[in-house]
Motif scaffolding. Structure first.
Motif, PDB file in Angstrom:
ATOM      1  N   HIS A 128     -29.619  29.272   2.768  1.00  0.00           N
ATOM      2  CA  HIS A 128     -30.302  29.552   4.029  1.00  0.00           C
ATOM      3  C   HIS A 128     -31.159  30.805   3.951  1.00  0.00           C
ATOM      4  N   THR A 129     -31.672  31.175   5.078  1.00  0.00           N
ATOM      5  CA  THR A 129     -32.755  32.150   5.121  1.00  0.00           C
ATOM      6  C   THR A 129     -32.418  33.266   6.101  1.00  0.00           C
ATOM      7  N   GLN A 130     -33.418  33.931   6.638  1.00  0.00           N
ATOM      8  CA  GLN A 130     -33.153  35.146   7.418  1.00  0.00           C
ATOM      9  C   GLN A 130     -32.869  34.916   8.894  1.00  0.00           C
ATOM     10  N   ALA A 169     -28.997  22.660   3.449  1.00  0.00           N
ATOM     11  CA  ALA A 169     -29.807  23.868   3.455  1.00  0.00           C
ATOM     12  C   ALA A 169     -30.357  24.087   4.846  1.00  0.00           C
ATOM     13  N   LEU A 170     -30.675  25.326   5.117  1.00  0.00           N
ATOM     14  CA  LEU A 170     -31.257  25.659   6.417  1.00  0.00           C
ATOM     15  C   LEU A 170     -32.450  26.577   6.217  1.00  0.00           C
ATOM     16  N   ALA A 171     -33.517  26.296   6.938  1.00  0.00           N
ATOM     17  CA  ALA A 171     -34.631  27.240   6.977  1.00  0.00           C
ATOM     18  C   ALA A 171     -35.001  27.434   8.438  1.00  0.00           C
ATOM     19  N   CYS A 172     -35.382  28.647   8.765  1.00  0.00           N
ATOM     20  CA  CYS A 172     -35.575  28.963  10.175  1.00  0.00           C
ATOM     21  C   CYS A 172     -36.995  28.696  10.649  1.00  0.00           C
ATOM     22  N   CYS A 173     -37.903  28.341   9.732  1.00  0.00           N
ATOM     23  CA  CYS A 173     -39.221  27.913  10.195  1.00  0.00           C
ATOM     24  C   CYS A 173     -39.847  27.037   9.115  1.00  0.00           C
ATOM     25  N   LEU A 174     -41.010  26.483   9.409  1.00  0.00           N
ATOM     26  CA  LEU A 174     -41.625  25.519   8.497  1.00  0.00           C
ATOM     27  C   LEU A 174     -41.992  26.112   7.146  1.00  0.00           C
ATOM     28  N   VAL A 180     -34.830  23.384   1.459  1.00  0.00           N
ATOM     29  CA  VAL A 180     -34.660  22.519   2.621  1.00  0.00           C
ATOM     30  C   VAL A 180     -35.378  21.191   2.460  1.00  0.00           C
ATOM     31  N   HIS A 181     -36.554  21.230   1.848  1.00  0.00           N
ATOM     32  CA  HIS A 181     -37.355  20.007   1.732  1.00  0.00           C
ATOM     33  C   HIS A 181     -36.769  19.029   0.730  1.00  0.00           C
ATOM     34  N   CYS A 182     -35.725  19.401   0.018  1.00  0.00           N
ATOM     35  CA  CYS A 182     -35.091  18.502  -0.952  1.00  0.00           C
ATOM     36  C   CYS A 182     -33.572  18.568  -0.838  1.00  0.00           C
ATOM     37  N   ILE A 187     -31.393  21.591   7.792  1.00  0.00           N
ATOM     38  CA  ILE A 187     -31.470  22.055   9.172  1.00  0.00           C
ATOM     39  C   ILE A 187     -32.703  22.936   9.235  1.00  0.00           C
ATOM     40  N   LEU A 188     -33.621  22.587  10.102  1.00  0.00           N
ATOM     41  CA  LEU A 188     -34.909  23.273  10.071  1.00  0.00           C
ATOM     42  C   LEU A 188     -35.304  23.751  11.456  1.00  0.00           C
TER      43      LEU A 188
END
Ligand code: SRM
Ligand code: SRM
Ligand code: SRM
Ligand code: SRM
Ligand code: SF4
Ligand code: SF4
Ligand code: SF4
Ligand code: SF4
Ligand code: SF4
Ligand code: SF4
Ligand code: SF4
Ligand code: SF4
Lengths: 360, 401, 360, 401
Positions: A128-130, A169-174, A180-182, A187-188
């Motif tokens: 995941h991300t920030q 996976a999770l990313a908080c924006c596009l 996340v894309h694979c 969770i996006l």
């Protein structure tokens, strides 16, 4: 530590990894013959020389304090002669040569609140991300959802009962910092409202031509607003990519009422069996509902369990869906298929069903 | 600071549950760091308002470097003055993310002196992330880090910190030395890493085999993935042992082979290696019986990235098989030719994968002087729109022209 | 037949098909239970009522004189109570109820020079187009190549020894009249020289704006040439699609030195096993070499035999290649892989190899 | 005319060989028709020069019709005056291409009176093609054809002659009456067929089952392909017979099933019909044992075409399953809504498949009032670029707007 400027080192690069390899690895580097998973979170690698290396993998929230790192260091000293590593999914791996140290280590890890597992047919940590911890761009939080979801899925981290690996996976924006894309389940965070323009400041902080140029759908054009040079957005053309915001802080996308989360499924990275695949849209929108995002945790849990129940051995989420077909997946998952699911971007036509391979 | 708890009821919820809690981590740090305390407060605000409170903009960094620090500012600095600046530092991890306890403690020492005490171990690209400090601390941090033998990672339009799977250090399937290559490229491209001069970011990731445990094919401008050219090494007795211990070789192995190049007659496993796609599946599930071949090397692929802005890409094959041996000239030469071309002709914020699509793979190959081979494509073109570059002209016409 | 104008019928549509159905079909319409192939070119359909319908299929050049049609009619009268049909691949099918008529009919057909076959695992007739017989746009002839190729492949029409069906099609220009784009092997006429503009006549015969607009690569722009309004072509941008020529006869693409033939493989239409697929470029260019186009016939024959030798049972050309991989196909076929094979059109990126599924 | 032979040495070559010769056909016709003789001569010229000698342009046709005739002119009329005009007539074939000998002879009579005596049986779209006549003959031909019960087919921007597989007339797998539907649509859309009023051509093709014996999915703007919803009908004994007679059910049937929904235990074949993709393979190879289910109907797909100009397309699913019953209102209603929209918003020379891609399938469905269903896509979107059409606004803001 001394004052800095007197001898300023630059471009030294990272420490050489050999400094950090335990002796058993140095001696058996490149000579590993096979491995076996002994129990959840524990595996042994056996060398051609006969040497054995035991690994204990512990889950991590990734966001860790220096105190926690010091604890890891302590455990490494206690059981592994000070050697440990982190994984590409941000777990901690303790590298042991003494098999008898495994159980005490696990006990200490559990006492510290760190589950041991994530190997083989399990769910590993969520990349995941920030989120709201650090990023200006976030349409949702990262750490919070990850915690809430993993609280629900911890069983699957600590056991190996799944048909195969499942990567979340999770990313908080596009921008999708991460894979996340694979991912089997992604969770996006998404925005759903066109940028709110700070006309007072835009001309001060941003170059108007680059702001206009940043928009892939040409939704932005220069305009004078309130006597100041600024831009306007043709709202029907906006698909909320936030590229303009990355380029210009006066084009804020964040919006409490419209931001939220989308769920994607069926991506993978490894070349095992099926070639790598992108994740595909399953649930277009779920609300931001902190602190526990119940809609999101439920959705993810349902997807995991649907797959766990129906997939064949080794079948990753995407392989399973490919076998049964997307219509069937939507039906089984109880997700309504909507206009949003239909691609309308550059290569959309290639996603249309161009055969009669259907089931009913 | 004792009251922090009652001030963050939403976040307190996330101290409960089975998974280790990041909130606990922040609270622990908050005991020493007012920054961490204010981070907690601002995050609670975000949880209440369902919106983030960070601003970007304003380049910060250390002298002589163009990257490695992400500047961040609170948009509610009056409420949370300690996070009015809250920059992160990206620090290049050791290859394979191996550490000694001492090295970790050194990092902790530095960060407790100069920052929030919060970290990401690690960032998605692979760096050690120091989460939250203010501009005046940047130079001191940098100097102490380099003293300790660490250096900054990338950010902006530069080479990003390369990362690699655990490879030969612990994995029996590593087809080349991922750590050595990651280290070598990182050292070799220090300038490109620290001084952004590209149209956009450029990431390297190395995986020792097609399992691709660093997801390089999904998120590296250059993905280097180990493989082998000869036959899978097979221990026939060990195969039978798997069968004896209950593995259904037919349905679990043979039927899952994407190349349909295996056969099991109940006693012996046959692999037609000339069709094997090196997918790893059979090896993965019978590690004691099967191993990659002996003639090992790697596939070099280019161009994966996240969706912004032309859509996400997976990397695609540039070199179907090369031997990976120091000093890695074969990779470096081609990468440098690619950078030259991309720097010359790439648009601002155009990743290499997008660039290749824009100029056309055929033209790209010509420009970097690489021969086209069938391995570069999933299949040849389906449309008949070929740009033939020359045509014959009748002799008489010649004059007319 | 009488003079026309007195009672002018329009919009009457085709004759109702029922008029042309033999009694056995009328009686068993929709009741067929199964069929069996009795021998090359001969099959029987058995009805739930027990009735049997025998079909004898004969190859045809498609371009037939009225004399030949009268011969077909004669044979139909002689053996089939006057009933016959044509197939979607332009073969003739005689519809018999008397099994004893099969062999005499076959004898007569052969005497007429028409092979019997094309059923099951065989090569049927080549679907093709007009070529130099009738079309202005043709980059090659149609009937000539078809004849030359089928002369070589007639054995495969008259036997059923192939792994599966193999469908060949030919189109004489990129308009692809036929199913060339989805054929196991496709022969496609191509131009390779930008349009030669007839500046003297262009303004008389064509609208300059629509000529410019017709070009998908924007290679055409208005220009004054020799004092006359005309267009010019940016030659590097031309990919020889001939869309401009379709729109304007003064933009001639045909060129003896540069026109020729390309070979495509691996397409299919049926949904059997694999979903339908497009054909893909195998050989970018072979010269026009009438009357027998030996380069083309050789290439096609090699491809057929390569497939016949290596494919598994039921595997169509495209399924076979997909299993073994394109690099292997190029190697086995002895075809050099070149820049031309790499897609550079709209969705080119999706044709790049985005995995490590390779063999060596 | 006796010397023709020696004047066409190249073409004479093509009289030899095992496949029936079109050259022989032209020569036969040439015995009666000077047109056919000149065609032969011009073709020999093309064979020598490697270039065609036809010109297009100049619309020709019959009164009141906008299509059905393709005007063609020699560009060497001085050498071959009899083909200075050489138009083709497209004549709508009877559904399923069934004929009686009498009907064929009637067509021959007309064509020998008015044209070259050369035909295509049939054209790629399905028409009877009369190859080569001149403008003055067009009206007489038309009148005699209609007297004989035949009518012209389409050309230009109109409905093209629908065509269909042999279907229930001779095939055990026909899931609906392809001939009846082809005939009905042809009759129903006579006006659309004869008077071009669309942005571009529109083709219908009907196949009775997923084998798609008229290649409808590859070359029809509207492809209607039979299928079934319930379970494959199985005669278990007949399956065993196939096995007994040497069919390897496992490798030939089960392993080729794309849905992987079959199982063979050596005695009985099991099909999990809920996952069966209706691909036809198992039925195709065991016609005596397996048959399509009883609840039959069709998939309606839209949009296939050749590559000019946006690239070739296969048709894509519009209606995953409908029952096909006269008067076919379900199909006609949706097709007519589609035509209305396309005529309104389609660009000149934009086929329906290209149109859908341009406006977006989702928008297209909304405009023709069809609900999106998952069967329409191979998979949902991979990119996150969704155009949400509405958003929430805070109450206070509302006023500002
Ligand atoms: C430690 C780590 C590499 C590292 O340098 O850090 C690693 C280590 C191993 N991987 Fe991995 N993989 C690691 C991330 C990955 C990733 C990347 C990711 O998840 O982001 C992938 C690609 C995932 C994907 O496809 O989306 C990955 C796909 C695999 C696979 C293929 C599984 C499949 O069926 O698709 C295998 C083979 C297997 O497990 O059978 C594998 C197998 C292994 C083995 C068994 C290799 C070995 O012999 O040592 C290692 C331990 C097994 C395990 O975790 O079950 N590893 N592995 C990473 C651990 C991450 C974690 O903490 O969970
Ligand atoms: C910190 C990190 C996320 C994390 O929590 O781990 C991150 C954070 C940011 N990423 Fe990222 N990216 C991070 C790994 C990635 C990855 C994954 C990877 O590298 O393997 C990707 C996807 C792969 C790729 O490169 O495409 C990624 C794709 C992006 C993009 C989209 C780039 C694209 O071409 O599509 C952006 C947008 C941009 O560059 O303007 C972006 C931009 C950003 C920015 C700089 C946004 C901004 O303008 O401030 C974020 C700063 C957040 C912050 O507050 O620190 N980040 N970013 C990761 C870096 C840590 C590290 O150095 O180890
Ligand atoms: C007569 C005809 C229909 C018509 O209305 O005219 C027809 C008739 C039959 N087809 Fe067909 N097909 C006919 C064109 C096609 C086409 C279209 C084409 O070739 O342009 C296709 C799609 C080809 C493609 O995929 O590219 C076609 C794909 C099939 C298949 C699927 C084969 C496969 O494995 O892909 C079958 C099933 C089989 O043969 O096992 C089939 C099976 C059959 C059966 C067995 C159906 C039956 O039970 O009667 C018929 C005779 C068998 C044969 O020819 O081997 N028919 N069949 C067409 C004969 C053309 C010819 O003269 O050769
Ligand atoms: C006669 C025929 C070929 C044949 O020998 O059988 C034919 C001949 C022509 N086609 Fe075609 N097309 C014929 C079936 C097709 C098919 C196949 C089909 O209908 O199943 C296709 C592919 C499917 C499709 O519709 O896309 C086809 C795709 C084209 C195209 C490309 C259309 C596109 O959208 O990509 C053109 C170009 C155009 O429309 O301007 C074209 C244009 C032409 C023209 C009218 C070119 C011209 O401007 O003069 C040709 C007239 C040749 C002549 O001298 O008669 N023809 N054309 C076929 C019609 C016979 C009939 O009515 O039965
Ligand atoms: S995904 Fe977006 S919001 Fe999250 S860290 Fe990356 S850039 Fe920031
Ligand atoms: S969010 Fe994206 S689509 Fe919307 S205006 Fe900004 S750049 Fe354009
Ligand atoms: S990528 Fe391959 S070599 Fe590297 S750790 Fe994973 S399985 Fe081992
Ligand atoms: S590695 Fe993959 S492709 Fe090769 S034999 Fe094993 S399963 Fe088949
Ligand atoms: S393929 Fe081209 S040249 Fe051949 S008939 Fe069709 S339009 Fe004419
Ligand atoms: S042939 Fe095609 S690409 Fe070339 S100029 Fe004409 S329209 Fe343009
Ligand atoms: S499409 Fe199906 S129903 Fe029609 S002829 Fe072919 S096999 Fe029979
Ligand atoms: S019809 Fe096709 S998908 Fe269905 S069971 Fe038979 S082989 Fe499998």
């Amino acid at each position: 530590m001394p004052e800095a400027m007197q001898e300023r080192l630059t471009d030294i690069g990272p420490p050489h990894y050999e400094k950090f390899l335990p002796p058993v690895i140095k001696q058996n580097y490149g000579k590993w013959k096979y491995h076996e998973v002994l129990k959840p979170g524990v595996m042994v690698h056996v060398s051609e020389t006969g040497a054995k290396l035991f690994t204990v993998r512990a889950g991590s929230p990734r966001l860790v304090s220096t105190d926690k790192i010091r604890k890891y260091a302590e455990l490494a000293d206690k059981y592994c002669d000070g050697f440990l590593r982190f994984t590409s999914r941000h777990n901690v791996e303790f590298l042991l040569t003494k098999q008898e140290n495994i159980d005490p280590l696990i006990k200490d890890l559990k006492a510290l609140g760190h589950p041991v597992g994530g190997l083989q047919n399990s769910i590993s940590s969520i990349v995941h991300t920030q989120g709201w911890i650090h990023c200006h761009s976030a349409a949702t939080d990262a750490s919070g959802i990850v915690k809430a979801v993993m609280d629900e899925l911890a069983d699957y981290f600590e056991t190996m009962v799944l048909p195969g690996k499942l990567r979340i996976a999770l990313a908080c924006c596009l921008n999708m910092c991460g894979a996340v894309h694979c991912s089997d389940i992604a969770i996006l965070g998404i925005h759903r409202r066109p940028p709110k323009i700070d006309h007072d400041n835009l001309h001060k902080t941003c170059e108007i031509p680059s702001v206009s140029a940043s928009c892939p759908t040409a939704a932005i054009r220069p305009a004078t607003v309130g006597g100041k040079p600024s831009v306007e957005v043709i709202e029907e053309r906006c698909m909320f990519c936030a590229n303009c915001y990355t380029v210009c802080p006066s084009m804020k996308l964040n919006d409490p009422l419209n931001d939220g989360v989308s769920i994607w499924v069926g991506g993978k990275v490894s070349n095992a069996r099926h070639e790598p695949m992108f994740s595909k849209l399953a649930i277009p929108f779920l609300p931001n509902n902190p602190p526990r995002w119940p809609e999101v945790t439920d959705a993810v849990k349902n997807l995991v369990e649907l797959w766990a129940k129906n997939a064949r051995k080794y079948e990753r989420m995407g392989e399973w869906i490919e076998r049964i077909g997307w219509p069937r997946f939507f039906k089984m998952a109880g997700i309504e298929f909507r206009k949003e699911h239909i691609d309308d971007f550059k290569h959309a036509g290639l996603t249309f069903k161009r055969s009669t391979h259907l089931n009913y | 600071m004792a009251e922090t708890k009652s001030q963050t009821p939403k976040l307190d919820e996330l101290e409960k549950g089975r998974w280790p809690s990041f909130v606990k981590e922040i609270k622990t740090a908050a005991q020493k760091s007012p920054m961490a305390a204010d981070l907690l407060g601002q995050l609670e605000l975000s949880y209440n308002e369902k919106i983030g409170h960070w601003k970007h903009g304003g380049i910060v960094g250390v002298m002589g470097y163009g990257g490695g620090v992400i500047g961040r500012y609170s948009d509610v600095p009056d409420k949370f003055p300690n996070v009015s600046h809250f920059h992160t530092i990206r620090i290049n991890q050791p290859a394979g993310w191996f550490y000694t306890s001492d090295a970790l403690r050194k990092l902790c020492d530095i960060w407790e002196r100069h920052g929030s005490g919060l970290t990401n171990m690690h960032g998605s690209t692979g760096d050690i992330i120091f989460l939250g400090t203010s501009t005046p601390h940047l130079e001191p941090i940098f100097s102490e880090l380099t003293q300790a033998g660490f250096d900054l990672g990338g950010s902006g339009s530069d080479v990003r910190t390369p990362s690699c799977c655990v490879g030969p250090a612990r994995c029996e399937w590593a087809c080349y030395d991922t750590l050595a290559l990651a280290y070598d490229l990182t050292m070799n491209y220090q300038d490109e890493l620290h001084r952004p001069a590209f149209p956009y970011k450029f990431k390297f990731k190395m995986s020792g085999c097609p399992n691709d445990c660093v997801a390089s094919i999904a998120r590296a401008d250059c993905s280097i993935i180990g493989t082998w050219r000869d036959s899978i090494q097979m221990d026939k007795d060990a195969v039978r042992e798997y069968a004896d211990r209950g593995m259904d070789i037919r349905s679990e192995v043979v039927d899952n082979c994407p190349a349909k190049c295996m056969d099991w007659d109940g006693k012996e496993l046959h692999i037609d290696n000339s069709y094997c796609r090196r997918c790893m599946h059979c090896i993965n599930i019978m590690p004691k019986a099967l191993r990659p071949g002996k003639d090992r090397g790697a596939v070099v692929l280019l161009g994966s990235k996240a969706p912004i802005i032309e859509g996400a890409l997976l990397s695609s094959v540039l070199m179907p098989f090369i031997k990976i041996e120091a000093p890695y000239r074969q990779i470096k030469d081609v990468i440098e030719r690619i950078w030259d071309l991309w720097c010359e002709e790439g648009k601002n914020r155009e990743r290499i994968g997008e660039f290749i699509q824009r100029v056309g793979l055929g033209n790209f190959l010509e420009a970097i002087d690489v021969e086209p081979v069938a391995e570069m494509v999933a299949h040849p073109r389906e449309n008949p729109y070929v740009f033939y570059e020359e045509y014959f002209v009748e002799d008489e016409e010649e004059e007319k022209k």
